[in-house]
Design a protein around this motif. Structure first.
Motif, PDB file in Angstrom:
ATOM      1  N   LEU A  21      12.284  11.971  33.226  1.00 35.63           N
ATOM      2  CA  LEU A  21      13.234  11.778  32.138  1.00 35.63           C
ATOM      3  C   LEU A  21      14.667  11.593  32.621  1.00 35.63           C
ATOM      4  N   SER A  22      15.107  12.403  33.566  1.00 39.28           N
ATOM      5  CA  SER A  22      16.500  12.307  34.032  1.00 39.28           C
ATOM      6  C   SER A  22      16.770  10.956  34.694  1.00 39.28           C
ATOM      7  N   GLN A  23      15.812  10.449  35.449  1.00 37.78           N
ATOM      8  CA  GLN A  23      15.977   9.142  36.090  1.00 37.78           C
ATOM      9  C   GLN A  23      15.879   8.019  35.060  1.00 37.78           C
ATOM     10  N   ARG A  24      14.973   8.173  34.101  1.00 38.03           N
ATOM     11  CA  ARG A  24      14.801   7.159  33.059  1.00 38.03           C
ATOM     12  C   ARG A  24      16.093   6.961  32.276  1.00 38.03           C
ATOM     13  N   GLN A  25      16.758   8.058  31.952  1.00 39.84           N
ATOM     14  CA  GLN A  25      18.006   7.965  31.202  1.00 39.84           C
ATOM     15  C   GLN A  25      19.051   7.188  31.996  1.00 39.84           C
ATOM     16  N   ALA A  26      19.208   7.518  33.259  1.00 38.47           N
ATOM     17  CA  ALA A  26      20.215   6.856  34.095  1.00 38.47           C
ATOM     18  C   ALA A  26      19.892   5.370  34.271  1.00 38.47           C
ATOM     19  N   VAL A  27      18.629   5.050  34.520  1.00 36.81           N
ATOM     20  CA  VAL A  27      18.226   3.651  34.718  1.00 36.81           C
ATOM     21  C   VAL A  27      18.442   2.833  33.454  1.00 36.81           C
ATOM     22  N   THR A  28      18.075   3.386  32.318  1.00 38.56           N
ATOM     23  CA  THR A  28      18.228   2.654  31.060  1.00 38.56           C
ATOM     24  C   THR A  28      19.687   2.291  30.819  1.00 38.56           C
ATOM     25  N   LEU A  29      20.589   3.219  31.064  1.00 38.28           N
ATOM     26  CA  LEU A  29      22.011   2.934  30.877  1.00 38.28           C
ATOM     27  C   LEU A  29      22.524   1.959  31.930  1.00 38.28           C
ATOM     28  N   ALA A  30      22.040   2.088  33.164  1.00 37.53           N
ATOM     29  CA  ALA A  30      22.450   1.147  34.215  1.00 37.53           C
ATOM     30  C   ALA A  30      22.002  -0.267  33.864  1.00 37.53           C
ATOM     31  N   LEU A  31      20.804  -0.399  33.324  1.00 35.13           N
ATOM     32  CA  LEU A  31      20.313  -1.724  32.914  1.00 35.13           C
ATOM     33  C   LEU A  31      21.117  -2.293  31.741  1.00 35.13           C
ATOM     34  N   GLU A  32      21.774  -1.404  31.005  1.00 41.60           N
ATOM     35  CA  GLU A  32      22.650  -1.834  29.909  1.00 41.60           C
ATOM     36  C   GLU A  32      24.040  -2.213  30.411  1.00 41.60           C
ATOM     37  N   GLY A  33      24.280  -2.046  31.706  1.00 41.99           N
ATOM     38  CA  GLY A  33      25.567  -2.427  32.273  1.00 41.99           C
ATOM     39  C   GLY A  33      26.590  -1.314  32.303  1.00 41.99           C
ATOM     40  N   PHE A  34      26.164  -0.080  32.064  1.00 42.61           N
ATOM     41  CA  PHE A  34      27.087   1.053  32.120  1.00 42.61           C
ATOM     42  C   PHE A  34      27.472   1.308  33.582  1.00 42.61           C
ATOM     43  N   SER A  35      28.714   1.688  33.814  1.00 42.84           N
ATOM     44  CA  SER A  35      29.162   2.090  35.151  1.00 42.84           C
ATOM     45  C   SER A  35      28.664   3.504  35.417  1.00 42.84           C
ATOM     46  N   HIS A  36      28.768   3.940  36.683  1.00 45.67           N
ATOM     47  CA  HIS A  36      28.369   5.312  37.008  1.00 45.67           C
ATOM     48  C   HIS A  36      29.172   6.315  36.182  1.00 45.67           C
ATOM     49  N   ALA A  37      30.454   6.068  36.022  1.00 46.92           N
ATOM     50  CA  ALA A  37      31.297   6.980  35.247  1.00 46.92           C
ATOM     51  C   ALA A  37      30.865   7.012  33.780  1.00 46.92           C
ATOM     52  N   GLU A  38      30.530   5.856  33.220  1.00 50.94           N
ATOM     53  CA  GLU A  38      30.088   5.810  31.825  1.00 50.94           C
ATOM     54  C   GLU A  38      28.741   6.501  31.651  1.00 50.94           C
ATOM     55  N   ILE A  39      27.843   6.320  32.624  1.00 48.25           N
ATOM     56  CA  ILE A  39      26.543   6.996  32.568  1.00 48.25           C
ATOM     57  C   ILE A  39      26.756   8.512  32.647  1.00 48.25           C
ATOM     58  N   ALA A  40      27.619   8.923  33.564  1.00 53.06           N
ATOM     59  CA  ALA A  40      27.913  10.353  33.709  1.00 53.06           C
ATOM     60  C   ALA A  40      28.435  10.929  32.405  1.00 53.06           C
ATOM     61  N   ASP A  41      29.338  10.200  31.762  1.00 55.28           N
ATOM     62  CA  ASP A  41      29.906  10.657  30.494  1.00 55.28           C
ATOM     63  C   ASP A  41      28.837  10.719  29.410  1.00 55.28           C
ATOM     64  N   ALA A  42      27.999   9.700  29.346  1.00 51.85           N
ATOM     65  CA  ALA A  42      26.963   9.651  28.308  1.00 51.85           C
ATOM     66  C   ALA A  42      25.923  10.752  28.484  1.00 51.85           C
ATOM     67  N   LEU A  43      25.612  11.097  29.737  1.00 54.87           N
ATOM     68  CA  LEU A  43      24.577  12.095  29.996  1.00 54.87           C
ATOM     69  C   LEU A  43      25.129  13.496  30.249  1.00 54.87           C
ATOM     70  N   GLY A  44      26.454  13.604  30.348  1.00 59.53           N
ATOM     71  CA  GLY A  44      27.055  14.911  30.568  1.00 59.53           C
ATOM     72  C   GLY A  44      26.813  15.456  31.971  1.00 59.53           C
ATOM     73  N   ILE A  45      26.806  14.556  32.969  1.00 62.82           N
ATOM     74  CA  ILE A  45      26.607  14.943  34.365  1.00 62.82           C
ATOM     75  C   ILE A  45      27.725  14.314  35.197  1.00 62.82           C
ATOM     76  N   THR A  46      27.746  14.599  36.491  1.00 61.62           N
ATOM     77  CA  THR A  46      28.768  14.020  37.356  1.00 61.62           C
ATOM     78  C   THR A  46      28.357  12.621  37.809  1.00 61.62           C
ATOM     79  N   ALA A  47      29.334  11.829  38.222  1.00 57.11           N
ATOM     80  CA  ALA A  47      29.055  10.489  38.729  1.00 57.11           C
ATOM     81  C   ALA A  47      28.194  10.555  39.985  1.00 57.11           C
ATOM     82  N   ASN A  48      28.382  11.580  40.815  1.00 55.31           N
ATOM     83  CA  ASN A  48      27.537  11.755  42.001  1.00 55.31           C
ATOM     84  C   ASN A  48      26.083  11.982  41.615  1.00 55.31           C
ATOM     85  N   SER A  49      25.855  12.762  40.586  1.00 51.97           N
ATOM     86  CA  SER A  49      24.490  12.998  40.111  1.00 51.97           C
ATOM     87  C   SER A  49      23.860  11.703  39.606  1.00 51.97           C
ATOM     88  N   VAL A  50      24.678  10.871  38.975  1.00 49.77           N
ATOM     89  CA  VAL A  50      24.190   9.571  38.509  1.00 49.77           C
ATOM     90  C   VAL A  50      23.714   8.755  39.702  1.00 49.77           C
TER      91      VAL A  50
END
Length: 169
Positions: A121-150
């Motif tokens: 699930l955690s990887q699926r969330q990050a991949v789905t947003l990355a495929l939508e063109g989200f940056s690491h920072a935007e993914i981090a913000d959307a998932l409530g995690i750090t950019a490094n974790s993304v």
């Protein structure tokens, strides 16, 4: 509601502007078309409830994605079943390709979508947003995690997808 480029936004407008994003996120969580429609309705309801709490601290797009992913995660936990393969909707087909191109693209999309559904699930969330063109920072913000974790989640997901899809590094 206000903010987002200084314009007033109604729930209907927000839903209309982000319908594609919501549909693709729902498709990453649910293969069955009927259950995916139910999930989309749940996402819309969750967004309607959450929208008054959006303070404009993050982009609206990230807020919508976070609400959708939270609903998707709840859906997956609630289903407790293995995902079933299913075809993606026709709106993903690009008109510039001929019939053979459509078939090939559809096959690739189905394989990728099925592979993404198999990710944790955690990887699926990050991949789905990355495929939508989200940056690491935007993914981090959307998932409530750090950019490094993304970055870690995306690297692990990339390796898993390559393995499942049988692609070379």
């Amino acid at each position: 509601m206000t903010r987002d480029d200084g314009q007033d936004r109604s729930f209907d407008d927000v839903l209309r502007r982000h319908a594609g994003l919501l549909s693709r996120i729902a498709a990453s969580y649910e293969a069955d078309p009927a259950l995916r429609d139910d999930l989309l309705q749940d996402m819309a309801l969750a967004l309607w409830r959450a929208l008054p709490n959006w303070r404009g601290e993050a982009p609206l797009r990230a807020f919508v994605a976070r609400v959708a992913h939270n609903r998707g995660a709840t859906h997956v936990v609630g289903q407790m079943r293995s995902p079933l393969g299913g075809a993606l909707s026709d709106d993903w087909i690009e008109p510039r390709h001929g019939p053979d191109g459509h078939a090939e693209l559809e096959e690739r999309r189905v394989r990728l979508q099925d592979a993404v559904r198999r990710l944790p699930l955690s990887q699926r969330q990050a991949v789905t947003l990355a495929l939508e063109g989200f940056s690491h920072a935007e993914i981090a913000d959307a998932l409530g995690i750090t950019a490094n974790s993304v970055g870690v989640r995306l690297n692990r997901a990339k390796a898993a997808l390559k393995s499942v899809l049988g692609e070379d590094a």
